[in-house]
Motif scaffolding. Structure first.
Motif, PDB file in Angstrom:
ATOM      1  N   ASP A  67      70.808  44.805   8.904  1.00 50.14           N
ATOM      2  CA  ASP A  67      70.835  43.568   9.820  1.00 50.14           C
ATOM      3  C   ASP A  67      72.141  43.067   9.987  1.00 50.14           C
ATOM      4  OD1 ASP A  67      67.937  44.001  10.276  1.00 50.14           O
ATOM      5  OD2 ASP A  67      67.429  42.241   8.662  1.00 50.14           O
TER       6      ASP A  67
ATOM      7  N   SER B  79      74.033  42.967  13.536  1.00 48.27           N
ATOM      8  CA  SER B  79      74.187  41.716  14.348  1.00 48.27           C
ATOM      9  C   SER B  79      75.605  41.220  13.818  1.00 48.27           C
ATOM     10  CB  SER B  79      73.138  40.725  14.123  1.00 48.27           C
ATOM     11  OG  SER B  79      71.743  41.599  14.187  1.00 48.27           O
TER      12      SER B  79
ATOM     13  N   PRO C 270      77.881  40.148  17.223  1.00 49.87           N
ATOM     14  CA  PRO C 270      77.596  38.770  17.870  1.00 49.87           C
ATOM     15  C   PRO C 270      77.209  37.241  17.006  1.00 49.87           C
ATOM     16  CG  PRO C 270      75.626  40.560  17.900  1.00 49.87           C
ATOM     17  CD  PRO C 270      76.853  40.896  17.371  1.00 49.87           C
ATOM     18  N   SER C 271      76.652  37.775  15.707  1.00 50.76           N
ATOM     19  CA  SER C 271      76.506  36.620  15.132  1.00 50.76           C
ATOM     20  C   SER C 271      77.823  36.042  14.385  1.00 50.76           C
ATOM     21  CB  SER C 271      75.707  36.963  13.755  1.00 50.76           C
ATOM     22  OG  SER C 271      74.318  37.563  14.203  1.00 50.76           O
TER      23      SER C 271
ATOM     24  N   ASP D 243      66.148  42.586  16.496  1.00 52.73           N
ATOM     25  CA  ASP D 243      67.597  42.238  16.776  1.00 52.73           C
ATOM     26  C   ASP D 243      67.779  40.827  17.227  1.00 52.73           C
ATOM     27  OD1 ASP D 243      67.715  44.960  16.684  1.00 52.73           O
ATOM     28  OD2 ASP D 243      67.858  45.285  18.869  1.00 52.73           O
TER      29      ASP D 243
ATOM     30  N   SER E  13      67.678  38.634  13.647  1.00 49.97           N
ATOM     31  CA  SER E  13      68.892  38.863  12.767  1.00 49.97           C
ATOM     32  C   SER E  13      70.094  38.010  13.409  1.00 49.97           C
ATOM     33  CB  SER E  13      69.226  40.409  13.143  1.00 49.97           C
ATOM     34  OG  SER E  13      67.989  41.284  12.536  1.00 49.97           O
ATOM     35  N   VAL E  14      70.302  37.962  14.724  1.00 54.67           N
ATOM     36  CA  VAL E  14      71.326  37.236  15.026  1.00 54.67           C
ATOM     37  C   VAL E  14      71.188  35.708  14.825  1.00 54.67           C
ATOM     38  CG1 VAL E  14      72.221  36.425  17.367  1.00 54.67           C
ATOM     39  CG2 VAL E  14      71.737  38.917  16.820  1.00 54.67           C
TER      40      VAL E  14
ATOM     41  N   GLU F 185      73.574  34.049  12.274  1.00 54.31           N
ATOM     42  CA  GLU F 185      74.470  33.021  12.376  1.00 54.31           C
ATOM     43  C   GLU F 185      74.307  31.756  11.840  1.00 54.31           C
ATOM     44  OE1 GLU F 185      74.929  29.904  16.448  1.00 54.31           O
ATOM     45  OE2 GLU F 185      73.228  31.453  16.338  1.00 54.31           O
TER      46      GLU F 185
ATOM     47  N   LEU G 161      78.330  35.692  24.215  1.00 61.68           N
ATOM     48  CA  LEU G 161      77.449  36.827  24.063  1.00 61.68           C
ATOM     49  C   LEU G 161      77.259  37.770  25.447  1.00 61.68           C
ATOM     50  CD1 LEU G 161      74.114  35.570  22.353  1.00 61.68           C
ATOM     51  CD2 LEU G 161      76.039  36.707  21.543  1.00 61.68           C
TER      52      LEU G 161
ATOM     53  N   LYS H 256      69.285  35.513  25.548  1.00 59.61           N
ATOM     54  CA  LYS H 256      70.083  34.428  25.362  1.00 59.61           C
ATOM     55  C   LYS H 256      69.858  33.081  25.269  1.00 59.61           C
ATOM     56  CE  LYS H 256      74.149  37.204  27.461  1.00 59.61           C
ATOM     57  NZ  LYS H 256      74.793  37.502  28.653  1.00 59.61           N
TER      58      LYS H 256
ATOM     59  N   ILE I  80      68.247  32.358  21.929  1.00 59.36           N
ATOM     60  CA  ILE I  80      69.471  32.291  21.112  1.00 59.36           C
ATOM     61  C   ILE I  80      69.841  30.775  21.044  1.00 59.36           C
ATOM     62  CG2 ILE I  80      71.471  32.988  20.076  1.00 59.36           C
ATOM     63  CD1 ILE I  80      70.707  35.867  20.832  1.00 59.36           C
TER      64      ILE I  80
END
Length: 464
Positions: free
Chosen positions: A79, A83, A86-87, A144, A147-148, A152, A318, A328, A331
């Motif tokens: 993970d 990620s 992005p994370s 996905d 995980s982000v 984060e 992102l 998005k 998130i």
């Protein structure tokens, strides 16, 4: 002393009882724990007076250590690789942008000075791992996206902490601070924290083998000792202790070692106890009557900071990554606040800043607003956006890791094990101890008396 212990036990029991209410009313657990603390406080039915911000800050820091380290232990390497960018972008640039943009809004909407506005915004800039994970839990959110969000929330606290320390230096007399020194400070915090975390991630398990730890209870104690040493050393050397223990946790958690699942379970238990204690304590620390004056400005800033600015930052950062607008949006909506901003806000009080109490009360209000609005609707938003995977049929076989949940004991044979190159019948096992499974590479071997054990074998024991 007996009365204090009795009260503590009652508060813990009430906190556990609030879990049932939380599930029934679908209210986030964090709010229930805060409510227990507020009810037990000086303005509640408990009449317990507590206003020691320094104690709250120190105990809260210890609780955060366990939460972040435990989160690292349960973070899968796959993970992280998937990620990382992005994370990592959201956890670093995202925190800086959120703090900067929010600082401007706070400056024009409150009576805080520019320095106070930026400091306050930095305190509220990070998302909270405990809040996010307690709500998402075992949900079937697309991997996905999950995980982000989780990585984060687990990794942006170190950045926020470093930024807060830098901004606090502007309030100290005799210290010359500039943007250049701030960049150097942030780089030093991150670099030293990462290096120290990596070192402890490498040496922790070999050190346990050298000490010859053979019981899961002692291994858990070993992990706690490493947690404290890693955080303390990084802090003493002016590195970022939170980043160090997060990296160490990820590295340790992705290695194979004896009693791994039980050790992680033990750390999870301690972490939950720490979370209950931390949120109840923060509930005790706040005076609800003081929050009434922050309803309008708190609600306005909450909308601006946790919705408008959060979405602006997430959509912007992102943009290079392959996320559609629904992902998005989710998130962005998952940027929950939690105990971390409140603990950071106590730093303003312990530093004796002029508007410290206002910062603390406003932070507390924004956290409650965030958890109630985002926390109570997060799963609903995910379902509406079709980001939850459909239920899949469970596997018909049971992995060794799952069997360990049945109180079986697992052992991985290394080169120092006395069982290597011996037949099972030759082993001097304790009375009632049986080998019920042998895993060699990807194959399972029936544990018969003439089977020779090899290095790397995974044994599963049953105690009658």
């Amino acid at each position: 002393m007996g009365v204090e212990i009795l009260i503590a036990g009652i508060i813990i029991l009430l906190s556990l009882f609030s879990i049932r209410i939380s599930k029934k009313l679908e209210i986030p657990l964090l709010i229930m724990f805060l409510l227990v603390g507020m009810l037990a406080g000086s303005e509640g039915i408990g009449r317990i007076y507590f206003d020691n911000a320094l104690v709250a800050q120190n105990l809260g820091t210890i609780a955060l250590m366990f939460i972040i380290f435990s989160g690292g232990l349960e973070t899968k390497k796959e993970d992280v690789k998937k990620s990382l960018y992005p994370s990592g972008t959201l956890a670093t640039l995202g925190v800086l942008l959120t703090a900067g943009l929010s600082g401007v809004a706070v400056y024009y909407l409150t009576d805080f000075t520019l320095k106070e506005s930026l400091l306050f915004s930095a305190m509220v800039s990070s998302t909270d791992a405990a809040a996010v994970m307690s709500i998402l839990g075992d949900s079937k959110l697309k991997k996905d996206i999950k995980s982000v969000v989780e990585i984060e929330s687990g990794s942006n606290d170190p950045m926020a902490y470093a930024l807060i320390l830098f901004l606090l230096s502007f309030f100290k007399e005799g210290e010359s601070t500039s943007i250049a020194t701030g960049i150097i400070f942030l780089l030093k915090q991150i670099t030293l924290g990462a290096i120290i975390g990596y070192i402890f991630g490498v040496v922790t398990l070999p050190l346990a083998n050298y000490i010859k730890i053979v019981r899961e209870e002692f291994l858990t104690i070993h992990l706690i000792a490493i947690l404290f040493i890693c955080f303390g050393l990084a802090t003493v050397l002016d590195g970022n202790g939170f980043l160090a223990i997060y990296i160490a946790g990820i590295m340790i958690g992705n290695k194979k070692f004896n009693y791994k699942l039980n050790s992680i379970r033990n750390m999870r238990l301690i972490t939950w106890f720490m979370q209950i204690g931390m949120f109840v304590m923060l509930g005790l620390l706040v005076f609800p009557s003081q929050l009434l004056g922050y309803i309008f400005i708190g609600s306005l800033l909450s909308v601006i900071m946790i919705i408008v600015i959060r979405m602006l930052v997430v959509y912007s950062l992102l943009w290079p990554f392959k996320f559609n607008y629904k992902e998005k949006f989710f998130i962005s909506w998952a940027g929950l606040k939690g105990a971390v901003p409140i603990i950071f806000a106590t730093m303003a009080i312990t530093e004796g800043l002029p508007n410290a109490q206002g910062m603390f009360n406003l932070t507390f209000y924004i956290v409650v607003f965030s958890v109630l609005l985002q926390g109570m609707t997060l799963k609903y938003v995910g379902k509406k956006l079709n980001l939850f995977e459909e239920d899949q049929e469970e596997d018909k076989f049971i992995e060794i890791e799952e069997l360990e949940e049945l109180a079986l004991k697992k052992m991985i044979l290394d080169e120092q094990s006395e069982y290597v190159n011996k037949k099972i019948r030759e082993l001097e096992l304790p009375q009632g101890m049986l080998i019920v499974s042998i895993k060699r590479d990807e194959n399972y071997i029936t544990p018969k008396g003439d089977v020779i054990l090899l290095m790397g074998d995974t044994l599963l024991f049953s105690q009658n």
